[in-house]
Write an enzyme that holds these catalytic residues in place. Structure first.
Site, mmCIF file in Angstrom:
data_model
loop_
_atom_site.group_PDB
_atom_site.id
_atom_site.type_symbol
_atom_site.label_atom_id
_atom_site.label_comp_id
_atom_site.label_asym_id
_atom_site.label_seq_id
_atom_site.Cartn_x
_atom_site.Cartn_y
_atom_site.Cartn_z
ATOM 1 N N SER A 116 -2.374 -8.165 3.654
ATOM 2 C CA SER A 116 -2.829 -7.910 5.030
ATOM 3 C C SER A 116 -3.140 -9.225 5.727
ATOM 4 O O SER A 116 -3.121 -9.307 6.951
ATOM 5 C CB SER A 116 -4.078 -7.025 5.010
ATOM 6 O OG SER A 116 -3.807 -5.853 4.296
ATOM 7 N N HIS A 164 0.839 -1.204 0.000
ATOM 8 C CA HIS A 164 0.000 0.000 0.000
ATOM 9 C C HIS A 164 0.877 1.258 0.000
ATOM 10 O O HIS A 164 0.560 2.241 -0.675
ATOM 11 C CB HIS A 164 -0.882 0.029 1.252
ATOM 12 C CG HIS A 164 -1.834 -1.122 1.363
ATOM 13 N ND1 HIS A 164 -1.723 -2.090 2.323
ATOM 14 C CD2 HIS A 164 -2.916 -1.460 0.616
ATOM 15 C CE1 HIS A 164 -2.700 -2.968 2.183
ATOM 16 N NE2 HIS A 164 -3.427 -2.623 1.152
#
Ligand code: PAF
Length: 290
Positions: free
Chosen positions: A186, A37
């Site tokens: 994640s 990210h």
């Protein structure tokens, strides 16, 4: 950095920061940010005047038996990472804010959503479609950044943007990997040490496949068989899918076609569960160029 929790706050912040026509770079996420990210935020920062990050775990893209309840969340850490990437606005809406009533409108991209994650997660891309359409309307970005780890998602969003004339450039960003090759996700935090170790088979086999598909007699079927065999050596691995398709059309390459006789860009896409954690990874290859 402005944190907006309501659509009204976001609109206000957007008017303040970008009302004079400054270019807007947008990174939509579900939070629990990692270096992947951060690479999207950094690219947005370099290429646009105003950068916007959204953090929203979108319930509409999770199936009933999926990991919505246990999806990792850490807002304070996410905000610190956003700040370190010099993000201008972070939009963190609640579910009630995003969906005050059950939406009666759907955003359904057909055909390319019928394979891979679309087949294993029915309705998943309808959820992605509606949330991204809403976020694009709210943020009105000039560029939006997506990681190629979710290559099918990128293809679906590109198609939606094309079909619905969204005035936004979709920027494909390379998958960011740990030093040993594991694609950042994640969900990696939910792997045990042993599962984390075994999950390296994904990036390793994608690398090997790059050599295998140049073998003169290699067909789609024999390549997929070799990949499945490698993954099957890991006792914690349970294959969801192993597929080779054209990209971004996600059309099948005939099973018995020799790869040296095919041409274009293909994706080798993997989805494998290690315990309760489903990981995806993929690689694109250009084939048939002599
Ligand atoms: O890739 C994700 O994190 C999500 O699917 C996205 C694009 C933010 C939509 O909820």
């Amino acid at each position: 950095m402005i944190i907006a929790r309501t659509k009204e706050d976001l609109r206000h912040a957007m008017r303040e920061m970008a009302g004079d026509g400054r270019s807007i770079g947008f990174v939509p996420t579900m939070g629990y940010l990692h270096e992947g990210h951060a690479s999207l935020l950094t690219a947005a920062r370099e290429q646009c005047e105003v950068t916007v990050l959204s953090i929203f775990v979108n319930p509409l893209q999770f199936g009933v038996n999926e990991d919505l309840e246990v999806y990792p969340r850490d807002e304070a850490r996410d905000v610190a990472i956003a700040e370190s990437c010099h993000t201008d606005i972070v939009f963190i809406p609640s579910v009630q804010e995003m969906y005050p009533t059950r939406p009666l409108t759907s955003v359904k991209v057909s055909e390319i959503t019928e394979e891979l994650c679309g087949a294993s997660r029915p309705g998943h891309f309808d959820g992605v479609g509606i949330v991204i359409a809403k976020l694009f309307h709210l943020v009105k970005p000039h560029r939006a950044y997506f990681g190629m780890k979710d290559a099918q998602q990128v293809a679906v969003i590109e198609q939606m943007v094309h079909d619905l004339d969204f005035d936004v450039e979709i920027v494909r960003m390379p998958t960011v990997r740990e030093a040993d090759g594991l694609a950042m996700s994640s969900r990696n935090v939910r792997l045990s040490a042993e599962q984390r170790h075994q999950a390296l088979v994904l990036s390793n086999v994608l690398k090997d496949a790059g050599f295998w598909l140049k073998q003169p007699e290699m067909t789609v079927d024999s390549l997929l068989e070799a990949v499945r065999t490698e993954i099957g050596k890991m006792d914690e691995a349970e294959i969801d899918y192993v597929e080779l398709m054209q990209y971004p059309s996600l059309q099948r390459v005939p099973a018995n076609q020799r790869l040296l006789e095919a041409s274009g860009t293909v994706i080798l896409a993997l989805a494998v569960k290690f315990g309760a954690t489903r990981l995806i990874d993929n690689a694109l290859y250009t084939i048939g160029e002599r």
